[in-house]
Design a protein around this motif. Structure first.
Motif, short mmCIF file in Angstrom:
data_model
loop_
_atom_site.label_atom_id
_atom_site.label_comp_id
_atom_site.label_asym_id
_atom_site.label_seq_id
_atom_site.Cartn_x
_atom_site.Cartn_y
_atom_site.Cartn_z
N PRO A 1 0.87 -1.26 -0.09
CA PRO A 1 0.10 0.00 0.05
C PRO A 1 0.89 1.40 -0.02
N ASP A 2 1.97 1.11 0.43
CA ASP A 2 2.99 2.27 0.73
C ASP A 2 3.92 2.36 -0.75
N GLY A 3 3.81 1.42 -1.50
CA GLY A 3 4.64 1.47 -2.48
C GLY A 3 6.00 0.87 -2.25
N PHE A 4 6.94 0.84 -3.23
CA PHE A 4 8.43 0.21 -2.89
C PHE A 4 9.16 1.10 -3.88
N ALA A 5 10.48 0.97 -3.51
CA ALA A 5 11.37 1.70 -4.38
C ALA A 5 12.50 0.63 -5.39
N PHE A 6 12.57 1.25 -6.53
CA PHE A 6 12.95 0.56 -7.83
C PHE A 6 13.57 1.22 -8.64
N ASN A 7 14.54 0.90 -9.50
CA ASN A 7 14.96 1.88 -10.30
C ASN A 7 14.54 1.85 -11.75
N VAL A 8 14.27 2.90 -12.59
CA VAL A 8 13.79 2.80 -13.84
C VAL A 8 14.87 3.34 -14.64
N ASN A 9 15.34 2.76 -15.85
CA ASN A 9 16.51 3.10 -16.54
C ASN A 9 15.90 3.31 -17.76
N CYS A 10 16.36 4.58 -18.43
CA CYS A 10 16.22 4.65 -19.97
C CYS A 10 17.22 5.44 -20.52
N THR A 11 17.09 5.47 -21.86
CA THR A 11 18.28 6.06 -22.57
C THR A 11 17.74 7.69 -22.62
N ASN A 12 18.99 8.43 -22.87
CA ASN A 12 18.45 9.81 -23.18
C ASN A 12 18.89 10.14 -24.40
N ASP A 13 19.29 9.41 -25.37
CA ASP A 13 19.83 9.67 -26.64
C ASP A 13 19.48 8.88 -27.85
N ASN A 14 18.48 7.93 -27.48
CA ASN A 14 18.03 6.86 -28.44
C ASN A 14 16.92 6.87 -29.10
N TYR A 15 15.77 7.08 -28.44
CA TYR A 15 14.30 7.25 -28.92
C TYR A 15 13.79 8.58 -28.67
N VAL A 16 12.81 8.44 -29.69
CA VAL A 16 12.07 9.86 -29.66
C VAL A 16 11.78 10.43 -28.23
N ASN A 17 12.38 11.31 -27.69
CA ASN A 17 11.75 11.92 -26.30
C ASN A 17 12.03 10.95 -25.14
N ASP A 18 12.92 9.86 -25.32
CA ASP A 18 13.10 8.81 -24.50
C ASP A 18 13.29 9.35 -23.08
N GLU A 19 13.97 10.49 -22.95
CA GLU A 19 14.14 10.66 -21.37
C GLU A 19 12.84 11.54 -21.03
N GLY A 20 12.16 12.24 -21.69
CA GLY A 20 10.84 12.68 -21.50
C GLY A 20 9.79 11.83 -21.08
N ILE A 21 9.71 10.92 -21.86
CA ILE A 21 8.82 9.80 -21.49
C ILE A 21 9.08 9.14 -20.25
N CYS A 22 10.35 8.88 -20.04
CA CYS A 22 10.70 8.06 -18.88
C CYS A 22 10.20 9.02 -17.46
N GLN A 23 10.77 10.44 -17.72
CA GLN A 23 10.36 11.26 -16.47
C GLN A 23 8.79 11.03 -16.36
N ALA A 24 8.06 11.32 -17.42
CA ALA A 24 6.60 11.51 -17.26
C ALA A 24 6.10 9.97 -16.50
N LEU A 25 6.61 9.05 -16.95
CA LEU A 25 6.46 7.79 -16.56
C LEU A 25 6.63 7.63 -15.03
N ALA A 26 7.85 8.16 -14.74
CA ALA A 26 8.40 8.00 -13.37
C ALA A 26 7.23 8.88 -12.62
#
Ligand SMILES: Nc1ncnc2c1ncn2[C@@H]1O[C@H](COP(=O)(O)OP(=O)(O)OP(=O)(O)O)[C@@H](O)[C@H]1O
Ligand SMILES: Nc1ncnc2c1ncn2[C@@H]1O[C@H](COP(=O)(O)OP(=O)(O)OP(=O)(O)O)[C@@H](O)[C@H]1O
Ligand SMILES: [Mg+2]
Ligand SMILES: [Mg+2]
Lengths: 323, 347, 330, 305, 500
Positions: E335-360
Motif C-alpha cells: 500500500p505504501d509502494g516500494f523503491a526500484f530503479n527505472v532506467n532509460c536512454t537519453n539519446d536513443n528514442y524519440v523523447n526517451d528521457e521525457g517519456i521516462c520522466q513522465a512515466l516516473a
C-alpha cells in the motif's frame, strides 16, 4: 633673488571624513645654488611639499590654496603638458628608494638617453655620450660598459648614483631630494650626500633636501625649514636653528637627539606624538605638547613671521614682536 | 672585559650562523657552481653582566639581528655556544626551556609588524603570561595587563583597542609591556627606535633606561645609530660582515676607536654638531656577504691594509680599550687618533 | 638559463608522470577493462587469459611503467565506445580544436590588451567604467548562454553565419584547416567569439589591474618626475612591465581556452577534441578520457614551460644567471 | 560592548565604502533577494519540482501567466514535464547556491589549510604542496571538474548517480578551486611568518599550530574573503556549465544549468520561457556575486584607499 | 544534385560487419548491398541476388546478379558472397547474431551460392536484408577477411575504407564532421535519385539540427524533434515528414528474485498485480498528447501492426486508472509502494528521457518510488543487458527480421543459448518457449502466425513487457527534397530526388 618661492601652499585630500589638510599655508623660498634642508617628523608634510612643487600630487589630492613661483612665474597652475616640460628640465627629483626608482626592464642607458632626449635637442648618439658622461660624473666605474646594463646589476649605492644622474641629466635648476639616503648604509649615505652636494655646486642647482636626519642637515644644508603637522614652523640658517632653536618644538627636538660624546642621565623628551591629520588641535598644532603653552596657543594659530634670525611660527615670538 | 664580581648573565662564544643560499642542485650540476653560504654570524664572542647594557652596532646586513635571533632561539646556530646563567641554550628552540626563556624577552624594530593587528592589546600583552603560565588566572592576568599598560605610560582602557589605533611610539610601549610581562631579567632590543621619530625615540630610550633602573634589567641593544648606542650602553660591540671587530666600554670606543672600521663609522656618521663638514670621504661599499673578501673582511676599504690583512684573518684579541680584530692595531701600526676630538671642538 | 631550462623540463616530466598516473588509475579502477573486452558469456578461464595478455596480473608499478611507455608512443588502445584507436580519434580532431583555440586566443589578446590599457589609463572615464562593467558581465555570462544567444541571433534570426560545424575544410597533410575556405572562416566566427569572450574579459581585467599596479610604482613616479612624455611612460615604461606577468597568465589561459573549447564545441557541434572528450565522459569511455587528459596536459606543460622560458628571456632580471651584486638596504 | 562593536563595524572603512558604493548596494540587495528566495524556496514555490509526483503532465508547456494561454498558477510557465518554471528556478537557485557555497567552503578549507601548512613549514612540505598546486592550476577548473565527475560516475553505481550528483559536483568544483586559496594563503603566510609578532609568539613558547591558527590565520583571511566571493560566482558558473554539459545535476533535480540545458532543446520551438528565465537568474546571480567581489577586492586593497 | 543530410549521430565506421550500431547499419546501406533488400514499402525484393530457391530445408540456393561491379571496378561474384557471409558470422563479428543458423556457404558456380543452414530458416531472407556483401579480393589485399578483434588494439582497414556495390561510394570522411558520398556510376540498379553527392553531417543537438535546416545549411534532417514540428511546418521552404514507425517502445521488468535498487526483500515486480498496477498507473494518452505531441501510436502489443504476428486483439490496452493501481498495489501488499530503479536512454528514442520522466511521475503518483536513471544508449544497454535494472526502456522494431519471431526469440523466450538474448528480466513461460521453438522451424506462414499470436497473447496476459507506443518517424526536409519515408526509419538516399 629667489629661485623658488612657495606662498601659503595648502594641499587637501577630500575624503569621506571630510577634507584632510595634508599641508597648510606652507611658505618657503629657495635661493639659487642654495641647499634648503627640510626636517620634521614622519607625516609632517615634507614629501607632500616636495610633491606639490614638482606637480605630482596624487589624486584626489589637490592644491587648495597658495602659489608656487619658479623664477618668478607661477607653475602651480600650469597645464599638464607645460608642467611636464618643467619637470626634469627645471625641477628634478630624487626619491627615497633607489631599488624601486629605476625601471627594471630598461637599461640604465636607455633611461638616461630617453630623459636627455626628452628635454634637450640632442641626437641619439650625442645623448648616449652625455649619458655615459653623467654616469662617469656620478662615479660609476667603467661607464661605457655599465651604460648598457640593467638596474638589478647595480648595488644599492650605485643605483642611487644612477638616480642622481637621471635627476640631473637635463640640468634642472632645482632638485627635490626626498630622503635620498634613508635606504642606504651610513657609510654610503655620506658618499651620496657629498656627491649630490658636489654636483649641485657644479651645475649651480638648488636643492631641497628632505630628511629626518638632523645630522645630514647639519652637515649639508645652508638653511633649514622645520615642519610640524603640515606647517613650516621655523626656518633659518642651519647653524642658528641647530644651536639656538627658537620654536619650542625645534628646541625639544634638538635636545632629544642623542649626541656622540654626551651621555646625559636622561634625555630631554617631548611627550606625546604628532597629531594625526584628522586630529590636529585648534590653534597651534603643537600646543598640547608644548612646555611653554600659553592660553592663546589653543585658540590662535601663529603665523610664520620673519625677523633677523629667520622665521618662526610661535606666539612666544609674535608677542615679543607685538610688544 | 670580565667583571670579576659577578658571573655574567649571558655568555656568547664562537657563535656562528650560516645560511644556505645555494642554487638548486641541477643548476649547480650544470654550472659546476659550488654551494654558497652566507656566513651571517661568523664567530662572535661577548658576555653581558647582569644589569648592564651591551650594544651591537654595524651597517645593514652585518649580522646584528641574526645574533639576536640566535640568542632568543628563533634560529639555530651553526656553531658556538650561548649560555644564560651558565645554561647552554644553543640547542634549545625558542620558548624552551620555559623556565629560562621566560626570563629572556625581546623588543623588535618595527612597531607595526611586532603586534598582531587582529588581536586586542590586552590579549597581546597577556600572551606571554598565559603561555609561560606566570599568571594562570585570567582575572589576575587582566589586572596585570592594566598595571603594565599604565607602567609603560598608557592607560588601562587601551587594552580593549586594536594596535592600529596607536601611534608608533605607543605601539613600542605596548611591545615593551608585553616584553616585561613575564618579569624577565634580560631583554634583547633589536633596533627598537629606528622606526620612530626622534622626539618619540627619546621617550622610548628614557623608558628603557627607567625600566633598567627599576627592574634591574640587562640589555642586549642593537642599533646602527652610534649616538643612540652611546646614550644607552655600557659596552659596545662593532660588527662587520658577521664578525665582531671591536668590543669596548662605551666611553672608550668613541674616544679611542681602535679598529679602522670603527673609525670609518665615526667619520661618516652625520653629526648634528658638525655643521657643514665636508662629507666627501671615499669609504667604499659593504661587499657582498656571500663572497666576503679573504683575510680581514675590511681590507678593501681600509687605508692601513697590507699583505697580511689580505691573507690572514686577524684574531679577536685585547686592545688598548677592549678587544679588536685588526692586524694593524695588534702590530701597533695605527696611531691613536685625537683628530676626532679636535674636530668636535671646532664647532 | 640552461639550468633553469633543465629544471623546468624535469618538472614538466614529473608533472606528466603524475598525469599519467591519474590516467592509469582511471584505466585500472574505472570499470573493468576485461569485461569490456571479452564476450558476455566468457568463462573465468578466458577472462584470466585476457587479464594475462593485458598484463593485469602484474604488479601495479610494472603495469604503470608499461602504461607510460605505451602512452609515450601515443598508444592508448582502442576507444571503448567505437573500437577505433584513441590516438587516431584524437589526431583527427586535433586540428579543429587547435584552430579554434588559436583564433580565440589571438582575438582575446588583440582586443583584450588594448582595452585593458585603455581602462587602466583612464580609470575614471565613463567609457572605461562602462568597459569595466561589461567585462564583469563578460565573466558572469555562462559561455553556453552566450553561445546559444549568438546562434539565435546570427544564425537563426539573421541567417548570416552557420550555427554548427567547421564549414569546408582542406587537408594539408594530416592537418585539416578551415582557414583557407570562405565557409571555413565563416564557421569560425561565432565559435571563436564565444570561446574568446571569457578570456578576453579576463585578459582585459588582468592587463588593467597589472597596469594600474605598475602605474603606481616608484619608477613610474620617478619617470614622471623626469618629465617624460605620457606616451613614453605609458607604453615604454608601464606597458612592458605590465605585459611580462600577463604572458605567464596568458599561458595558463591558453590551457583554459582548450578546456573551455569543450563547451564551445558542444554548443557549436565543432568536431574537435573537446566534443570527443565530453562524449567520452558521458559514455565512461576511459581510454579516450585518459588520452585526452594526457594530451591536453602535455600541451599545457609545453605551453607553460615555453612561457616560463619566454618570461625568463624577456625579463632582464631573470635573464642573467648571476643576480648581480647584492643591493644594500634593509 | 555589542553596540560599540556594531558601531565600530558601521563606522569602519569597509562599511563606509559599502554604504557609498552603488554597485555594492545594488548587487547585495539582489543577492539578498536571491538568497532569501533560495532559503525559503519551499515556502515561496507553488510546486516542489523535485517531487515528480507533483508534476501533472497536462499542465506542460504553459507560457508565463501574462502570455495568452498562461495560468496564474504557473507564474513563469511550465516546461515539457509540467515543471513550474518559477518553482524550478527557486529550487534550482537553491541547488546552485548550495553547490556554490559548499564547494567554496571545501576549497577554502583545503586551500587555507594547505597554504598555511606550506607557508608556515616551508621546505619539502611546501615544495610538495606547491608543485601539486602548480600542476592542478595548469588544468582549467572545468576540465578537472569534468574528470572528477567522470571518475565518480565510473566508480559509483548508476542508481546512486542522482543522489550523489550534488556531492560529486561539490567535490569536483571544490577540489579544483582550492589552489587559488592555497597560493594566496601561502604567500601571505610566508610574509606573515617573517613578521615580528610571529617571532614574538615563538619567543613566548607558542606552538606551531597555535601560531598558525591564532596568529597567522586571522591575518591572511582578507584576500581569502575576496577570492571566496569571486570563486562563488565561478563555482556557480562551473556547476551550471557541468549541468549544461549533462554531467551535473540530473533532469529530475534540475539546477539552473540543467534547466537551461533542458530549455535549450526547446528554444527554437517557441518555448522560450524555459531557457530565458533560468538564464536571466543565473546571470543575475553570478553578476551580482562578481560585482560584490569586485567591490570587495577594491575596498580591501589598501593601495587603492 | 547534392544532398546535405543532417543526422543525429555520426557513424563509427564503414565496416558493415564490424560495429553494432544500428545507425551504422542503416548508413552503410548506401554503400554496401545485401543479397535481398526491403523495398521502401518493406517488401523483400531482389538485390544482389536475383532469385533463390530452397533446395533442401537447410540448403537454400541464391542466384546472383550478373554485371555488378564494386566501387573499385572489381566484378561481383559468388566468392564475394561466401567470404562476406562467413565474415558476418565470424566469432569476432558483433553481428553474428543477425544471421543465425548459417553453417557454411558453398560456391556452386560464379554466380550461384548455396547457404547451408543448421535447420529450417523461414526468415532467412529477412536476415539477409541486413548482411552486406564486400569484395573478397579487396578484403584479402587489405587483411580484412576477418572482422577486427577489439582486443588487438588495431583499427581495421574496413573501418575507414569502403568498397561496396551500392549506389554511392565514399569520397571522404571526417569523423564527427562530415562524410561525403558520391554517386557510383556503374550501379547495377536504375537510379531513381538525381543525386551526385551526399554530405552526411552529424548534428547531435536537435535544436541545432533544426536551426541548420531552417537556415538552409541542410536539406534533410533525421530525426526532427517533435517539439519543433509546428515551427518547421510554419517556416517557408521546409516541411515535416511524419509517419508511424515500426519501433515499439516498451519497458522491461526485472522478474528475478531481487530488485537491484529496492527497499524490500523480495521482488514485488514478480507479482502480476504489481505489474498491472504499474500499467494502470500510466496515462499513455497524456504522454502521447504532451510528450509525443500526438504523433505516436499507443499500443498494448509488442509489435507494430505492420509486423507479421500482430493481431488486433493483442492491442487492447488496459485503461489508465490510478485508483485501481493503488488498489492493486495494496492488494499485493504494497500500500505504501516500494523503491526500484527505472532506467532509460537519453539519446536513443524519440523523447526517451521525457517519456521516462513522465512515466516516473505517474508511478510516483500512485505511491511508488521510482528512481530514474537516464543515460546514453551504450551505458544503458550495457546495464540493462547485465540485469542491473528493475524497469528499463527498450525499443524494438523487429528489424532486420520484420517478424514477430524477433521479439519472441530474443525477448520472450527464457534466456538459453541463442534464445532470450534480450530477456535480462528473465521472463520465462514454458508455453511461450515451446511455441517459439516451434515457430523457428515452421515454414508454413499461417501456422507460424497463429502460433505467434498465441505466444504474444500469453505474454500480454503475463505483462512480460510493458508496451508503450510505436514511436513516430519524424524527419524534416527542405521543400523540393523528395524521399519516401519507410517505416523502418531507414533513409534510402538512393530514392531521393531533389527538385530545386
Ligand atoms: N594620498 C593621501 N591621502 C591622504 N592623506 C595623505 C596622502 N598622502 C599623504 N597624506 C598625508 O599627508 C601628510 C603629509 O605626508 P608626507 O608624506 O608629506 O609626510 P612626510 O613628512 O614626508 O613623512 P615621512 O617622513 O614619513 O616621509 C601625512 O599626514 C599623510 O598621512
Ligand atoms: N633567513 C635568512 N636566509 C638567508 N640569509 C639571511 C637570512 N637572514 C639573514 N640573512 C643574511 O645574513 C646577513 C645578516 O643579516 P642580519 O639581518 O642579521 O643583518 P643586520 O645586521 O640585522 O642588518 P639590518 O641592519 O639590515 O637589520 C645578511 O647578509 C642577510 O642577507
Ligand atoms: Mg616623506
Ligand atoms: Mg636587523
Amino acid at each position: 633673488m629667489t629661485l623658488l618661492k612657495v606662498e601659503n601652499l595648502t594641499v587637501e585630500f577630500p575624503s569621506r571624513r571630510g577634507t584632510l589638510t595634508a599641508i597648510e599655508d606652507v611658505c618657503l623660498t629657495v635661493a639659487p645654488g642654495e641647499i634648503l634642508g627640510m626636517v620634521g617628523e614622519s607625516g609632517a608634510g615634507k614629501s607632500m611639499t616636495g610633491a606639490a612643487i614638482i606637480g605630482l600630487i596624487e589624486p584626489p589630492g589637490r592644491i587648495a590654496r597658495g602659489q608656487i613661483l619658479l623664477n618668478g612665474s607661477r607653475i602651480d597652475n600650469l597645464g599638464r603638458e607645460d608642467m611636464r616640460r618643467v619637470r626634469g628640465r627645471q625641477i628634478g627629483a630624487i626619491f627615497q628608494d633607489p631599488l624601486t626608482s629605476l625601471n627594471p626592464v630598461l637599461t640604465v642607458g636607455e633611461q638616461l638617453i630617453e630623459t636627455i632626449q626628452t628635454h634637450l635637442k640632442l641626437s641619439r648618439s650625442a645623448a648616449r655620450e652625455r649619458a655615459i658622461d653623467w654616469l662617469r660624473r656620478v662615479g660609476i666605474p667603467a661607464p661605457e660598459k655599465r651604460v648598457d646594463t640593467y638596474p638589478h646589476q647595480y648595488s644599492g649605492g650605485m643605483r642611487q648614483r644612477v638616480v642622481i644622474a637621471l635627476a640631473l641629466c637635463a640640468e634642472p635648476r632645482l632638485i627635490i631630494a626626498d630622503e635620498p639616503t634613508t635606504a642606504l648604509d651610513v657609510s654610503v649615505q655620506a658618499q651620496i650626500i657629498a656627491l649630490l652636494r658636489k654636483l649641485c655646486k657644479e651645475t649651480g642647482a638648488s636643492v631641497i633636501l628632505v630628511t629626518h636626519d638632523m645630522g645630514v642637515i647639519a652637515e649639508t644644508a645652508d638653511r633649514v625649514a622645520v615642519m610640524y603637522a603640515g606647517r613650516v614652523i621655523e626656518v633659518g640658517a642651519v647653524a642658528d636653528v641647530l644651536r639656538a632653536p627658537r620654536h619650542p618644538y625645534t628646541a625639544g627636538l634638538m635636545a632629544s637627539i642623542p649626541r656622540i660624546g654626551e651621555k646625559p642621565d636622561i634625555l630631554p623628551q617631548i611627550d606625546g606624538a604628532m597629531p594625526r591629520l584628522n586630529a590636529r588641535p585648534e590653534g597651534c598644532a603643537f600646543n598640547p605638547r608644548c612646555p611653554k603653552r600659553m592660553e592663546v596657543c589653543a585658540r590662535l594659530r601663529p603665523d610664520l613671521v620673519a625677523d633677523a634670525q629667520g622665521e618662526v611660527a610661535c606666539h612666544l615670538f609674535s608677542k615679543e614682536l607685538a610688544t | 672585559m670580565m667583571h670579576p664580581d659577578d658571573r655574567p648573565l649571558l655568555e656568547v662564544s664562537g657563535l656562528r650562523k650560516s645560511f644556505d643560499l645555494s642554487k638548486p642542485f641541477i643548476n649547480r650540476l650544470i654550472e659546476r657552481s659550488e654551494r654558497q653560504f652566507v656566513k651571517a654570524v661568523d664567530g662572535v664572542d661577548f658576555t653581558i653582566q647582569r644589569g648592564q647594557t651591551l650594544s651591537l652596532v654595524g651597517e645593514s646586513g652585518c649580522g646584528k639581528s641574526t645574533v639576536a635571533k640566535l640568542i632568543m632561539g628563533l634560529s639555530r646556530p651553526s656553531g658556538g655556544s650561548i649560555r644564560f646563567e651558565g645554561t647552554e641554550l644553543a640547542d634549545q628552540p625558542a620558548g624552551k626551556p620555559a623556565q629560562l626563556r621566560r626570563r629572556m624577552q625581546m623588543i623588535f624594530q618595527d612597531p607595526y609588524a611586532s603586534l598582531n593587528p587582529r588581536w586586542r592589546v590586552a590579549r597581546i600583552i597577556a600572551e606571554p603570561m598565559k603561555s609561560f603560565a606566570t599568571h594562570p588566572d585570567p582575572g589576575k592576568r587582566r589586572k596585570e595587563v592594566d598595571r603594565l599598560l599604565e607602567f609603560v605610560g598608557l592607560s588601562a582602557a587601551d587594552g580593549d583597542k586594536f594596535p592600529h589605533e596607536f601611534s608608533g611610539g605607543q605601539r613600542q610601549r605596548i611591545s615593551i609591556a608585553r616584553a616585561i610581562s613575564t618579569k624577565p631579567e634580560f631583554l634583547v632590543c633589536d633596533e627598537p627606535t629606528s622606526a620612530l621619530d626622534v622626539s618619540v625615540q627619546a621617550q622610548i630610550l628614557n623608558l628603557m633606561r627607567e625600566l633598567q633602573r627599576e627592574l634591574g634589567l640587562t640589555y642586549l641593544f642593537i642599533s646602527h645609530d652610534l649616538a643612540v648606542v652611546n646614550y644607552i650602553s655600557d659596552w659596545i660591540g662593532v660588527m662587520y660582515l658577521g664578525r665582531l671587530v671591536e668590543l669596548a666600554p662605551a666611553a672608550e670606543i668613541f674616544a679611542k676607536p681602535q679598529h679602522p672600521y670603527t673609525r670609518l663609522l665615526l667619520d661618516t656618521v652625520p653629526d648634528i654638531s658638525m655643521v657643514n663638514r665636508d662629507m666627501d670621504r671615499p669609504a667604499g661599499e659593504v661587499p657582498n656577504p656571500i663572497t666576503p673578501p679573504p683575510g680581514c673582511h675590511f681590507h678593501p676599504r681600509c687605508v692601513h691594509a697590507d699583505a697580511r690583512c689580505k691573507a690572514q684573518m686577524p684574531d679577536f684579541i685585547a686592545s688598548a680599550t677592549g678587544h679588536a680584530r685588526c692586524h694593524a692595531v695588534q702590530e701597533g701600526r695605527l696611531s691613536p687618533i685625537a683628530e676626532r676630538a679636535a674636530l668636535r671642538g671646532a664647532v | 638559463m640552461l639550468g633553469f631550462l633543465i629544471r623546468r623540463i624535469i618538472q614538466a616530466i614529473i608533472v606528466m608522470l603524475a598525469v599519467a598516473l591519474i590516467a592509469f588509475m582511471m584505466f585500472r579502477f574505472m570499470g573493468d577493462p576485461v569485461s569490456s573486452m571479452v564476450p558476455e558469456h566468457a568463462t573465468e578461464q578466458e577472462r584470466a587469459e585476457v587479464r594475462e595478455r593485458l598484463g593485469l596480473d602484474q604488479p601495479l608499478f610494472v603495469q604503470y611503467g608499461r602504461f607510460v611507455a605505451r602512452a609515450a608512443t601515443g598508444d592508448f588502445g582502442l576507444s571503448w565506445r567505437n573500437a577505433r584507436p584513441v590516438s587516431t580519434l584524437l589526431a583527427e580532431r586535433f586540428p579543429a580544436t587547435a584552430e579554434l583555440v588559436l583564433v580565440a586566443a589571438a582575438l582575446s589578446l588583440v582586443v583584450g590588451i588594448p582595452l585593458g590599457i585603455y581602462t587602466a589609463l583612464r580609470p575614471n572615464s565613463f567609457n572605461a567604467q562602462m568597459l569595466q562593467f561589461l567585462s564583469l558581465v563578460g565573466i558572469s555570462l555562462p559561455t553556453f548562454v552566450t553561445g546559444i544567444l549568438l546562434i539565435l541571433v546570427f544564425s537563426v534570426w539573421l541567417g548570416w553565419l552557420p550555427s554548427f560545424g567547421r564549414g569546408e575544410v582542406v587537408d594539408i597533410g594530416w592537418w585539416s584547416t578551415g582557414f583557407i575556405t570562405a565557409s571555413g572562416l565563416k564557421a569560425l566566427i561565432l565559435p571563436s567569439i564565444m570561446l574568446c569572450l571569457f578570456q578576453l574579459t579576463l585578459i582585459m581585467r588582468l592587463v588593467r589591474a597589472e597596469m594600474m599596479e605598475v602605474l603606481r610604482t616608484d619608477y613610474i613616479k620617478f619617470a614622471r618626475a623626469r618629465g617624460l612624455r605620457d606616451r613614453a611612460i605609458n607604453f615604454r615604461h608601464a606597458l612592458r612591465n605590465t605585459l611580462i606577468p600577463v604572458i605567464t597568465i596568458f599561458g595558463l589561459q591558453l590551457g583554459g581556452l582548450i578546456a573551455f573549447a569543450i563547451i564551445t564545441e558542444t554548443v557549436f557541434q565543432w568536431p574537435g577534441m573537446g566534443a570527443l572528450f565530453i562524449q567520452a565522459v558521458n559514455f565512461g569511455d576511459v581510454p579516450v578520457m585518459a588520452a585526452y587528459l594526457v594530451l591536453v596536459s602535455f600541451i599545457f606543460v609545453v605551453i607553460n614551460t615555453s612561457v616560463d622560458l619566454l618570461y625568463a628571456s624577456i625579463d632582464p632580471r631573470l635573464r642573467v644567471d648571476d643576480a648581480g651584486p647584492a643591493g644594500g638596504g634593509h | 560592548m555589542a553596540t560599540s562593536t556594531l558601531a565600530r563595524v558601521w563606522h569602519s572603512d569597509l562599511a563606509w565604502s559599502f554604504r557609498t558604493s552603488k554597485t555594492a548596494l545594488i548587487s547585495s540587495v539582489l543577492l539578498a533577494i536571491m538568497f532569501a528566495a533560495a532559503i525559503f524556496a519551499p515556502q515561496l514555490a507553488t510546486q516542489n519540482p523535485f517531487n515528480i509526483a507533483e508534476l501533472e503532465l497536462w499542465n506542460s508547456e504553459l507560457p508565463p501567466f501574462w502570455v495568452e494561454g498562461g495560468s496564474r498558477q504557473f507564474l513563469l510557465g511550465t516546461d515539457v514535464q509540467a515543471r513550474d518554471v518559477y518553482s524550478s528556478i527557486l529550487y534550482g537557485l537553491r541547488l546552485s547556491l548550495i553547490v556554490g557555497f559548499a564547494s567554496v567552503i571545501l576549497a577554502a578549507v583545503i586551500g587555507i589549510s594547505l597554504g598555511l601548512l606550506g607557508g608556515f613549514l616551508g621546505g619539502i612540505v611546501d615544495a610538495a604542496i606547491m608543485r601539486f598546486a602548480d600542476v592542478l592550476l595548469s588544468f582549467p577548473a572545468i576540465l578537472v571538474a569534468l574528470l572528477v565527475n567522470g571518475i565518480a560516475r565510473g566508480i559509483l553505481p548508476p542508481s546512486q548517480h542522482q543522489d550523489a550528483a550534488i556531492y560529486v559536483l561539490i567535490l569536483a568544483i571544490g577540489l579544483t578551486n582550492w589552489v587559488q586559496y592555497a597560493r594566496t594563503v601561502r604567500g601571505s603566510t610566508m610574509v606573515e611568518r617573517q613578521k615580528e609578532y610571529v617571532q614574538a609568539a615563538r619567543i613566548n613558547g607558542i606552538s606551531g599550530p597555535g601560531i598558525m591558527f591564532n596568529h597567522i590565520m586571522p591575518n591572511v583571511m582578507g584576500p581569502v574573503l575576496v577570492i571566496a566571493t569571486i570563486n562563488l560566482g565561478m563555482a556557480v558558473l562551473t556547476e551550471a556549465t557541468l549541468s549544461f554539459l549533462g554531467v551535473g545535476m540530473p533532469a529530475t533535480q534540475p539546477s539552473l544549468g540543467t534547466l537551461i540545458r533542458i530549455g535549450n532543446e526547446y528554444l527554437f520551438s517557441g518555448i522560450w520561457w524555459v531557457v530565458i528565465f533560468p538564464s536571466a537568474v543565473l546571470v543575475a546571480l553570478v553578476l551580482s556575486v562578481n560585482l560584490l567581489g569586485d567591490w570587495l577586492r577594491d575596498a580591501l586593497n589598501p593601495k587603492l584607499r | 544534385e547534392t544532398l546535405r543530410f543532417g543526422a543525429s549521430a555520426d557513424i563509427y565506421g564503414f565496416d558493415p560487419h564490424g560495429v553494432t550500431s544500428s545507425y551504422d547499419n542503416i548508413f552503410v546501406h548506401n554503400i554496401y548491398e545485401p543479397l535481398v533488400r526491403y523495398s521502401p514499402q518493406l517488401d523483400i525484393e531482389p538485390a544482389l541476388a536475383t532469385h533463390w530457391e530452397i533446395i533442401e530445408p537447410t540448403r537454400i540456393r541464391y542466384f546472383l546478379r550478373e554485371g555488378v561491379t564494386f566501387h573499385d571496378g572489381e566484378t561481383f561474384d559468388a566468392e564475394d558472397v561466401a567470404v562476406s557471409l562467413m565474415r558476418a558470422v565470424h566469432p569476432n563479428s558483433p553481428l553474428r547474431g543477425n544471421l543465425p543458423g548459417l553453417v557454411d556457404v558453398e560456391i556452386v558456380d560464379d554466380l550461384t551460392v548455396d547457404l547451408i543452414m543448421s535447420g529450417p530458416s523461414p526468415l532467412l531472407n529477412n536476415f539477409l536484408t541486413n548482411i552486406f556483401i564486400m569484395d573478397a579480393g579487396w578484403m584479402r589485399e587489405n587483411n580484412a577477411v576477418e572482422p577486427i578483434d577489439a582486443n588487438q588494439g588495431e583499427e581495421g582497414f574496413t573501418t575507414s575504407n569502403a568498397n561496396g556495390t551500392g549506389p554511392f561510394m565514399v569520397e571522404s570522411r571526417r569523423p564527427d564532421s562530415q562524410t561525403v558520398l558520391v554517386v557510383h556510376s556503374d550501379w547495377w540498379d536504375e537510379p531513381q535519385h538525381n543525386l551526385t553527392r551526399i554530405e552526411h553531417r552529424p548534428i547531435s543537438s536537435a535544436a541545432t539540427r533544426v536551426a541548420a535546416l531552417l537556415s538552409g545549411e541542410i536539406d534533410l534532417i533525421q530525426p526532427a524533434p517533435l517539439q519543433d514540428a509546428a515551427r518547421v511546418e510554419a517556416a517557408p521552404g521546409v516541411r515535416m515528414l511524419e509517419n508511424p514507425g515500426l519501433r515499439t517502445i516498451m519497458m522491461g521488468f526485472n522478474l528475478t528474485d531481487t530488485l537491484n535498487d529496492g527497499n524490500v526483500e523480495e521482488n514485488p515486480l514478480q507479482d502480476i498485480r504489481v505489474r498491472r498496477a504499474i500499467k494502470h498507473a500510466i496515462d499513455m494518452d497524456l504522454i502521447q498528447e504532451r510528450i509525443m505531441r500526438g504523433k505516436s501510436r499507443n499500443t498494448a502489443a509488442l509489435i507494430a501492426p505492420e509486423v507479421p504476428g500482430f493481431a488486433p486483439e493483442l492491442n487492447e490496452r488496459l485503461p489508465h486508472d490510478p485508483d485501481l493501481a493503488r488498489e492493486l498495489l495494496a492488494e499485493a501488499g504494497y500500500p505504501d509502494g516500494f523503491a526500484f530503479n527505472v532506467n532509460c536512454t537519453n539519446d536513443n528514442y524519440v523523447n526517451d528521457e521525457g517519456i521516462c520522466q513522465a512515466l516516473a511521475a505517474m508511478l510516483a503518483r500512485v505511491g511508488l518510488e521510482p528512481r530514474l536513471v537516464a543515460e546514453p544508449r551504450q551505458l544503458h544497454f550495457e546495464r540493462a543487458q547485465a540485469g542491473q535494472t528493475d524497469m528499463f526502456m527498450l525499443g524494438w522494431a523487429t528489424l532486420p527480421m520484420l517478424d514477430g519471431f524477433s521479439v519472441l526469440s530474443a525477448m520472450l523466450h527464457s534466456p538459453e543459448g541463442s534464445y532470450g538474448t534480450w530477456n535480462p528480466g528473465q521472463y520465462s513461460n514454458p508455453r511461450v518457449d515451446e511455441l517459439t521453438q516451434a515457430i523457428a522451424v515452421e515454414l508454413d506462414d499461417e501456422a507460424r502466425i497463429a502460433m505467434m499470436v498465441e505466444a504474444f497473447g500469453i505474454a500480454k496476459e503475463d505483462l512480460a513487457w510493458l508496451p508503450l507506443h510505436q514511436q513516430p518517424l519524424a524527419w524534416a526536409a527542405r521543400e523540393g527534397v523528395e524521399i519516401y519515408q519507410s517505416a523502418d526509419d531507414l533513409a534510402r538516399l538512393w530514392t531521393v530526388r531533389i527538385n530545386r
